[in-house]
Enzyme design. Sequence first.
Site, PDB file in Angstrom:
ATOM      1  CG  HIS A   7      -2.003   3.135   1.911  1.00 28.92           C
ATOM      2  ND1 HIS A   7      -2.044   2.094   2.804  1.00 28.92           N
ATOM      3  CD2 HIS A   7      -0.692   3.364   1.658  1.00 28.92           C
ATOM      4  CE1 HIS A   7      -0.793   1.716   3.075  1.00 28.92           C
ATOM      5  NE2 HIS A   7       0.034   2.463   2.391  1.00 28.92           N
ATOM      6  CD  GLU A  23       3.513   3.024   1.445  1.00 26.30           C
ATOM      7  OE1 GLU A  23       4.721   3.212   1.682  1.00 26.30           O
ATOM      8  OE2 GLU A  23       2.644   3.021   2.336  1.00 26.30           O
ATOM      9  CB  CYS A  53      -4.090  -2.388   8.146  1.00 23.86           C
ATOM     10  SG  CYS A  53      -3.950  -3.337   6.626  1.00 23.86           S
ATOM     11  CG  ASP A  85      -1.417   0.412   7.109  1.00 25.33           C
ATOM     12  OD1 ASP A  85      -2.030  -0.617   6.761  1.00 25.33           O
ATOM     13  OD2 ASP A  85      -1.210   1.364   6.320  1.00 25.33           O
ATOM     14  CB  SER A  86       1.043  -2.553   4.761  1.00 22.08           C
ATOM     15  OG  SER A  86       0.312  -1.505   4.152  1.00 22.08           O
ATOM     16  CB  CYS A 123      -7.506   0.983   1.466  1.00 22.79           C
ATOM     17  SG  CYS A 123      -5.689   0.965   1.534  1.00 22.79           S
TER      18      CYS A 123
HETATM   19  N1  DGL Z   1      -3.627   0.508   4.356  1.00 23.68           N
HETATM   20  C1  DGL Z   1      -3.946  -0.885   4.350  1.00 23.68           C
HETATM   21  C2  DGL Z   1      -5.407  -1.141   4.257  1.00 23.68           C
HETATM   22  O1  DGL Z   1      -6.156  -0.374   4.853  1.00 23.68           O
HETATM   23  C3  DGL Z   1      -3.040  -1.784   3.522  1.00 23.68           C
HETATM   24  C4  DGL Z   1      -2.847  -1.473   2.107  1.00 23.68           C
HETATM   25  C5  DGL Z   1      -1.845  -2.428   1.483  1.00 23.68           C
HETATM   26  O2  DGL Z   1      -0.765  -2.610   2.061  1.00 23.68           O
HETATM   27  O3  DGL Z   1      -2.167  -3.021   0.440  1.00 23.68           O
HETATM   28  O4  DGL Z   1      -5.873  -2.083   3.694  1.00 23.68           O
END
Ligand code: DGL
Length: 284
Positions: A195, A161, A75, A12-13, A193
Amino acid sequence: MVHPDAPLGVFDSGLGGLTVVRALLAQNPHERIIYLGDTARVPYGTRSPETVIRYALRCASELRARQIKGLVVACNTVSAVALDMLRVEFDLPVMGVIEPGARAALCAMQARERSRPSCPIGVLGTQGTVASGAYPRAVAQLSTRYEVRAQAAPLLVPLVEEGWVEGEVPRLAVRRYLTPLIEAGVRVVVLGCTHYPLLKPVIEAVASELAREPVAVVDSADATADEVAALLEQRQLQRRAPTVAAERLELLVTDLPASFQTAAQRFLGTGAPQATQIDLSVEA
Ligand code: DGL
C-alpha cells in the site's frame, strides 16, 4: 499441468497489490492477470499470523479455481507469514514480495555507498510484517553486511484505502513513523507494504526533510515483476499470444466493488476494468 496461456493470479488485502499489478503489466506485456483484493477483510497487517494464513489460503484457492498458472502474493504481510504454507498447499509457482524488496534495498544501498558511508536499512511495514522479522531475514540471506531497522506504520494502510495520500494528515503520520528510523541513521527506506508506494511522494519528501539530505525510498514492485518474468521464462510459462488490452486484467473484490474500481482507475489509468464482487465465505 498449467498452461502458458493461463492468467497469473495476484492478491492482496485491498488496493495495495495494484502497485505490483502495474509493474507486472508494464514488464510482462502479453500476460493476463486476475487480481483479488480482499476488501471485506482489509487490513491484514494488524491480524495474527494464524488469521492471515487462513485468509491467504482462501484467496489462493479462489484464484486457483480460476485456472491460474502462478500466484503472486502482492502483500508483504502474507509473504511474511504464509508463503511457505501456500507453496506446500498449492502445486503452482508462488512468488512473494519480500525477497524482491530486500534485493531492491541492497541495490539502493550499493548505489549510495559509492559516495557515502554505510547506514542501516530502514523498513516501514505493517505490524505483522515487522513482528515476523521477515525483512531482516531476507536481507541477511543476501548479505550479512547490513543492519535492518524496521518500523510498523499501521495508520498508513487505512489512509491509502481512504485515498488520503497527500496533505497534512498523511505527512504527520509519516513523520511520526520515519523519525526513529532517520534518527537511527537510516538513509535508505524500503516500503515493506504494497500500500505504501501510493504515499511515496510524501514519504520521500518527509524523509529527506528529516534527514536534511536525500533519502532513497524503494519498493518491491519492479523487482517482483522482474522475478516473475524470469520465473515464467525459466519454466517456459510465458504467454505466447498477445492479449487484447481489455482482457489483460480482471478485478475481483470481496466488498465495495464500485469504490475499488474508482480507485483502481485513478491508479492504473483508464484501462482499469469493472470490479466484480465475490464471496470468500463459500468454498471455491
Ligand atoms: N498491502 C499489504 C502488505 O503489503 C497489506 C496491508 C494490510 O492489509 O494491512 O502488507
